[in-house]
Design a protein around this motif. Structure first.
Motif, PDB file in Angstrom:
ATOM      1  N   PHE A 169       0.176   2.710   6.830  1.00 18.98           N
ATOM      2  CA  PHE A 169      -1.048   2.601   6.030  1.00 18.98           C
ATOM      3  C   PHE A 169      -1.154   1.232   5.372  1.00 18.98           C
ATOM      4  O   PHE A 169      -0.198   0.754   4.754  1.00 18.98           O
ATOM      5  CB  PHE A 169      -1.092   3.692   4.965  1.00 18.98           C
ATOM      6  CG  PHE A 169      -2.280   3.563   4.057  1.00 18.98           C
ATOM      7  CD1 PHE A 169      -3.560   3.726   4.553  1.00 18.98           C
ATOM      8  CD2 PHE A 169      -2.129   3.234   2.709  1.00 18.98           C
ATOM      9  CE1 PHE A 169      -4.669   3.579   3.728  1.00 18.98           C
ATOM     10  CE2 PHE A 169      -3.225   3.091   1.884  1.00 18.98           C
ATOM     11  CZ  PHE A 169      -4.500   3.268   2.398  1.00 18.98           C
TER      12      PHE A 169
ATOM     13  N   TYR B 118      -3.388   7.315   9.902  1.00 21.74           N
ATOM     14  CA  TYR B 118      -2.259   6.431   9.596  1.00 21.74           C
ATOM     15  C   TYR B 118      -0.986   7.265   9.570  1.00 21.74           C
ATOM     16  O   TYR B 118      -0.991   8.393   9.098  1.00 21.74           O
ATOM     17  CB  TYR B 118      -2.441   5.769   8.226  1.00 21.74           C
ATOM     18  CG  TYR B 118      -3.520   4.718   8.205  1.00 21.74           C
ATOM     19  CD1 TYR B 118      -3.278   3.436   8.672  1.00 21.74           C
ATOM     20  CD2 TYR B 118      -4.778   5.013   7.711  1.00 21.74           C
ATOM     21  CE1 TYR B 118      -4.259   2.474   8.650  1.00 21.74           C
ATOM     22  CE2 TYR B 118      -5.779   4.049   7.684  1.00 21.74           C
ATOM     23  CZ  TYR B 118      -5.509   2.781   8.157  1.00 21.74           C
ATOM     24  OH  TYR B 118      -6.480   1.831   8.138  1.00 21.74           O
TER      25      TYR B 118
ATOM     26  N   SER C 131       0.833  -1.208   0.000  1.00 27.28           N
ATOM     27  CA  SER C 131       0.000   0.000   0.000  1.00 27.28           C
ATOM     28  C   SER C 131       0.868   1.259   0.000  1.00 27.28           C
ATOM     29  O   SER C 131       1.898   1.311   0.671  1.00 27.28           O
ATOM     30  CB  SER C 131      -0.887   0.014   1.242  1.00 27.28           C
ATOM     31  OG  SER C 131      -1.552  -1.214   1.417  1.00 27.28           O
ATOM     32  N   ASP C 132       0.457   2.273  -0.723  1.00 24.27           N
ATOM     33  CA  ASP C 132       1.118   3.572  -0.620  1.00 24.27           C
ATOM     34  C   ASP C 132       0.126   4.696  -0.909  1.00 24.27           C
ATOM     35  O   ASP C 132      -1.089   4.464  -0.991  1.00 24.27           O
ATOM     36  CB  ASP C 132       2.384   3.643  -1.486  1.00 24.27           C
ATOM     37  CG  ASP C 132       2.113   3.681  -2.990  1.00 24.27           C
ATOM     38  OD1 ASP C 132       1.017   4.108  -3.395  1.00 24.27           O
ATOM     39  OD2 ASP C 132       3.013   3.284  -3.750  1.00 24.27           O
ATOM     40  N   TYR C 133       0.647   5.910  -1.029  1.00 21.28           N
ATOM     41  CA  TYR C 133      -0.188   7.109  -1.190  1.00 21.28           C
ATOM     42  C   TYR C 133      -1.162   7.023  -2.362  1.00 21.28           C
ATOM     43  O   TYR C 133      -2.221   7.627  -2.353  1.00 21.28           O
ATOM     44  CB  TYR C 133       0.716   8.343  -1.349  1.00 21.28           C
ATOM     45  CG  TYR C 133       1.476   8.353  -2.657  1.00 21.28           C
ATOM     46  CD1 TYR C 133       1.042   9.111  -3.731  1.00 21.28           C
ATOM     47  CD2 TYR C 133       2.618   7.563  -2.827  1.00 21.28           C
ATOM     48  CE1 TYR C 133       1.723   9.093  -4.927  1.00 21.28           C
ATOM     49  CE2 TYR C 133       3.300   7.537  -4.011  1.00 21.28           C
ATOM     50  CZ  TYR C 133       2.857   8.293  -5.053  1.00 21.28           C
ATOM     51  OH  TYR C 133       3.523   8.262  -6.245  1.00 21.28           O
ATOM     52  N   ARG C 134      -0.789   6.233  -3.384  1.00 27.88           N
ATOM     53  CA  ARG C 134      -1.655   6.140  -4.565  1.00 27.88           C
ATOM     54  C   ARG C 134      -2.976   5.452  -4.242  1.00 27.88           C
ATOM     55  O   ARG C 134      -3.987   5.672  -4.911  1.00 27.88           O
ATOM     56  CB  ARG C 134      -0.936   5.396  -5.687  1.00 27.88           C
ATOM     57  CG  ARG C 134       0.209   6.181  -6.280  1.00 27.88           C
ATOM     58  CD  ARG C 134       1.000   5.340  -7.262  1.00 27.88           C
ATOM     59  NE  ARG C 134       1.766   4.308  -6.604  1.00 27.88           N
ATOM     60  CZ  ARG C 134       2.523   3.406  -7.237  1.00 27.88           C
ATOM     61  NH1 ARG C 134       2.586   3.437  -8.556  1.00 27.88           N
ATOM     62  NH2 ARG C 134       3.212   2.506  -6.572  1.00 27.88           N
TER      63      ARG C 134
ATOM     64  N   ARG D 298      -1.091  12.196   3.006  1.00 33.26           N
ATOM     65  CA  ARG D 298      -1.670  12.121   4.354  1.00 33.26           C
ATOM     66  C   ARG D 298      -2.009  13.539   4.842  1.00 33.26           C
ATOM     67  O   ARG D 298      -3.072  13.777   5.404  1.00 33.26           O
ATOM     68  CB  ARG D 298      -0.678  11.450   5.308  1.00 33.26           C
ATOM     69  CG  ARG D 298      -1.212  11.363   6.715  1.00 33.26           C
ATOM     70  CD  ARG D 298      -0.346  10.503   7.623  1.00 33.26           C
ATOM     71  NE  ARG D 298      -0.794  10.681   8.989  1.00 33.26           N
ATOM     72  CZ  ARG D 298      -0.264  11.555   9.830  1.00 33.26           C
ATOM     73  NH1 ARG D 298       0.753  12.301   9.464  1.00 33.26           N
ATOM     74  NH2 ARG D 298      -0.752  11.674  11.052  1.00 33.26           N
TER      75      ARG D 298
ATOM     76  N   TYR E 230      -8.002   8.246   7.219  1.00 32.15           N
ATOM     77  CA  TYR E 230      -6.730   8.144   6.497  1.00 32.15           C
ATOM     78  C   TYR E 230      -5.642   8.937   7.204  1.00 32.15           C
ATOM     79  O   TYR E 230      -4.486   8.496   7.300  1.00 32.15           O
ATOM     80  CB  TYR E 230      -6.897   8.650   5.070  1.00 32.15           C
ATOM     81  CG  TYR E 230      -5.657   8.461   4.225  1.00 32.15           C
ATOM     82  CD1 TYR E 230      -5.352   7.218   3.703  1.00 32.15           C
ATOM     83  CD2 TYR E 230      -4.798   9.519   3.956  1.00 32.15           C
ATOM     84  CE1 TYR E 230      -4.212   7.028   2.932  1.00 32.15           C
ATOM     85  CE2 TYR E 230      -3.671   9.345   3.181  1.00 32.15           C
ATOM     86  CZ  TYR E 230      -3.382   8.099   2.674  1.00 32.15           C
ATOM     87  OH  TYR E 230      -2.262   7.912   1.918  1.00 32.15           O
TER      88      TYR E 230
ATOM     89  N   LYS F 126       5.992  11.596  -0.640  1.00 35.61           N
ATOM     90  CA  LYS F 126       4.699  11.456  -1.329  1.00 35.61           C
ATOM     91  C   LYS F 126       3.633  10.960  -0.354  1.00 35.61           C
ATOM     92  O   LYS F 126       2.519  11.490  -0.313  1.00 35.61           O
ATOM     93  CB  LYS F 126       4.830  10.472  -2.490  1.00 35.61           C
ATOM     94  CG  LYS F 126       5.694  10.956  -3.639  1.00 35.61           C
ATOM     95  CD  LYS F 126       5.864   9.830  -4.659  1.00 35.61           C
ATOM     96  CE  LYS F 126       6.896  10.164  -5.706  1.00 35.61           C
ATOM     97  NZ  LYS F 126       7.254   8.992  -6.525  1.00 35.61           N
ATOM     98  N   ASN F 127       3.965   9.917   0.414  1.00 33.58           N
ATOM     99  CA  ASN F 127       3.014   9.407   1.411  1.00 33.58           C
ATOM    100  C   ASN F 127       2.623  10.502   2.399  1.00 33.58           C
ATOM    101  O   ASN F 127       1.447  10.662   2.731  1.00 33.58           O
ATOM    102  CB  ASN F 127       3.633   8.233   2.178  1.00 33.58           C
ATOM    103  CG  ASN F 127       3.690   6.957   1.354  1.00 33.58           C
ATOM    104  OD1 ASN F 127       2.886   6.762   0.434  1.00 33.58           O
ATOM    105  ND2 ASN F 127       4.628   6.087   1.662  1.00 33.58           N
TER     106      ASN F 127
ATOM    107  N   LEU G 232       9.370   8.396  -1.781  1.00 37.67           N
ATOM    108  CA  LEU G 232       8.104   7.749  -1.403  1.00 37.67           C
ATOM    109  C   LEU G 232       7.595   8.256  -0.060  1.00 37.67           C
ATOM    110  O   LEU G 232       6.390   8.485   0.111  1.00 37.67           O
ATOM    111  CB  LEU G 232       8.283   6.221  -1.371  1.00 37.67           C
ATOM    112  CG  LEU G 232       7.021   5.421  -1.044  1.00 37.67           C
ATOM    113  CD1 LEU G 232       5.903   5.672  -2.048  1.00 37.67           C
ATOM    114  CD2 LEU G 232       7.333   3.924  -0.980  1.00 37.67           C
ATOM    115  N   ASP G 233       8.500   8.463   0.908  1.00 37.09           N
ATOM    116  CA  ASP G 233       8.066   8.966   2.221  1.00 37.09           C
ATOM    117  C   ASP G 233       7.428  10.343   2.077  1.00 37.09           C
ATOM    118  O   ASP G 233       6.429  10.646   2.738  1.00 37.09           O
ATOM    119  CB  ASP G 233       9.270   9.049   3.183  1.00 37.09           C
ATOM    120  CG  ASP G 233       9.676   7.678   3.693  1.00 37.09           C
ATOM    121  OD1 ASP G 233       8.902   6.721   3.507  1.00 37.09           O
ATOM    122  OD2 ASP G 233      10.777   7.564   4.267  1.00 37.09           O
TER     123      ASP G 233
END
Lengths: 291, 291
Positions: free
Chosen positions: A56, A52, A12-15, B43, A49, B38-39, B35-36
């Motif tokens: 997440f 998290y 799982s990630d932001y997408r 969020r 959301y 972007k997440n 990635l961190d």
């Protein structure tokens, strides 16, 4: 000894969040809620959301959102009719598919391919799917990852096999694979409560999968198998199992890379970029991956 | 006296959130963040959204998100090159469009239509647009709402007209309309800082709109005109104006139904279901609406 792969443990990630936002905006539109309720639901989705923080998990979030939707709609199973339609569609296809398997030069491989085709019947990914086109495609496609030979070997040695089901309709395809495997120690697991169009005990009985395997519930409300939330009954079977067959993205997201110590084979159609990236395959690919 | 309509005062709703989620997931993917980051950005988007409670405003939220994105990317104007391309594309079209207007039986209507066609150049709605197809379409389409006769009458009586610009590129089409109006008391307003591909003072000077109107900034960072946040300089002009011409969805979302006491004409192409529902027209429609 678990099979190993060089794949990431987090999927799982932001997408995932835009995917959830799209899905739930569409969902709340169809539920007869008023505008204030719709606004409040989507705001609550953002609240959940936002809680998290580096932990997440798409299937956990999905379970929370569907539980919330049940509260808003006061309907514990908004996909009840959709599940029946999925099951009925697959049951109508079953005799023809059974014939294809029986006449096949390699019934194991053919039934395995068809079981993966069945994974298209996933309202969590999209309610718009073409099962016949997917069947035609799966029978003649190269798999993006194909550890089916290893799966076959492992099944020969296994005393107990735990098969983690995914969606209504798809379970008819699973039944066909289970009939083909003819493994004496196979247990089939479904979700603990209705969530999306995931199969429950009711669906398992409806399509008669209980005639070819022991059927259990995993005891949890997520559209996945998240071990820390599953019932003791389920976990007892899980611990005893020599091989796990895990169908679909939801189960993959719950189990993949979790160092469970269990030899697990993930059978799925890859339906989103996040899972595609994690498995290093293209979206739409068919996969049998040992993980 | 303001023109009246029977239209709702609130435009933004829960559906805006999936639009933002989609847009910003795509945006953060392109910015070279890890990635961190972007997440964390997505969020934080959820946190910001969750803080609205019945007072959600799409342009305010958009302004907040783009400010946040500037912090993450350390780039105050990620659309700088896109804006130049929009302006250059429109400047290349300008001589041909000027000819069409001059040779038209009704230069006012033709220039008005072209100004609305220019509103397609909106990266906030979609970076994929076909300006030539939109021009061809706008010249022969019935408008979904057409209060242009009332606009023409009001302009004849007005001493001061405040024209609220929207996007880079589009401002070249606005320039053509302003040249056609030949109103001696017209002031053209742009955004206070770069946000999406909205026009700023730099764009106004680049396309030469300062040669046909006084140009001012509204002093704020939202892709809209939100009076409570605009600069005193802007508000002084706003208060003095007899007629407001408001281009695009962003300005509409900021001003529509706000009982400003100003006769305001909203000129736009309707680019989403939320605005379409609010105006009771279809998505894709061209609109000149007095509100």
């Amino acid at each position: 000894m678990p099979a190993t792969t060089n794949l990431p443990s987090m999927i799982s990630d932001y997408r995932c969040f835009s995917c959830f936002a799209n899905a739930f905006v569409k969902l709340v539109e169809k539920q007869g809620l008023n505008l204030d309720e719709k606004n409040a639901f989507i705001r609550k989705m953002a609240v959940l959301y936002s809680q998290y923080n580096g932990d997440f998990s798409a299937p956990v979030f999905s379970g929370e959102l569907h539980t919330l939707l049940k509260q808003y709609t006061k309907n514990p199973d908004i996909y009840k009719e959709a599940k029946k339609q999925c099951n009925d569609t697959a049951l109508q296809l079953y005799p023809g598919l059974k014939k294809i398997v029986l006449e096949s030069a390699n019934p194991f491989e053919t039934a395995l391919r068809l079981a993966i085709a069945g994974n298209i019947m996933d309202f969590g990914a999209s309610p718009d799917f073409d099962i016949q086109a997917t069947i035609d495609h799966v029978l003649k496609s190269d798999f993006a990852i194909n550890h089916s030979a290893r799966l076959k070997q492992s099944l020969l040695k296994a005393k107990t096999v735990l098969y983690l089901g995914d969606n209504a309709g798809e379970i008819v395809f699973d039944k066909l694979l289970i009939e083909t495997l003819m493994h004496p120690g196979l247990v089939y697991a479904v979700r603990g409560v209705p969530v999306i169009n995931d199969a429950t005990l009711e669906d398992a009985h409806y399509v008669g999968i209980d005639t070819v395997a022991d059927v259990i519930s995993n005891g949890h409300y997520a559209p996945s198998t998240i071990l820390e939330y599953c019932s003791p009954e389920f976990l007892a079977v899980y611990q005893k199992a020599d091989v796990i067959i895990s169908k679909g993205q939801g189960n993959l997201e719950g189990l993949f890379g979790k160092n469970t110590g269990k030899e697990t084979f993930f059978l799925l159609m890859v339906k989103c970029a996040v899972v595609a990236d994690a498995l290093k395959v293209k979206k739409g690919g068919f996969v049998v991956v040992a993980g």
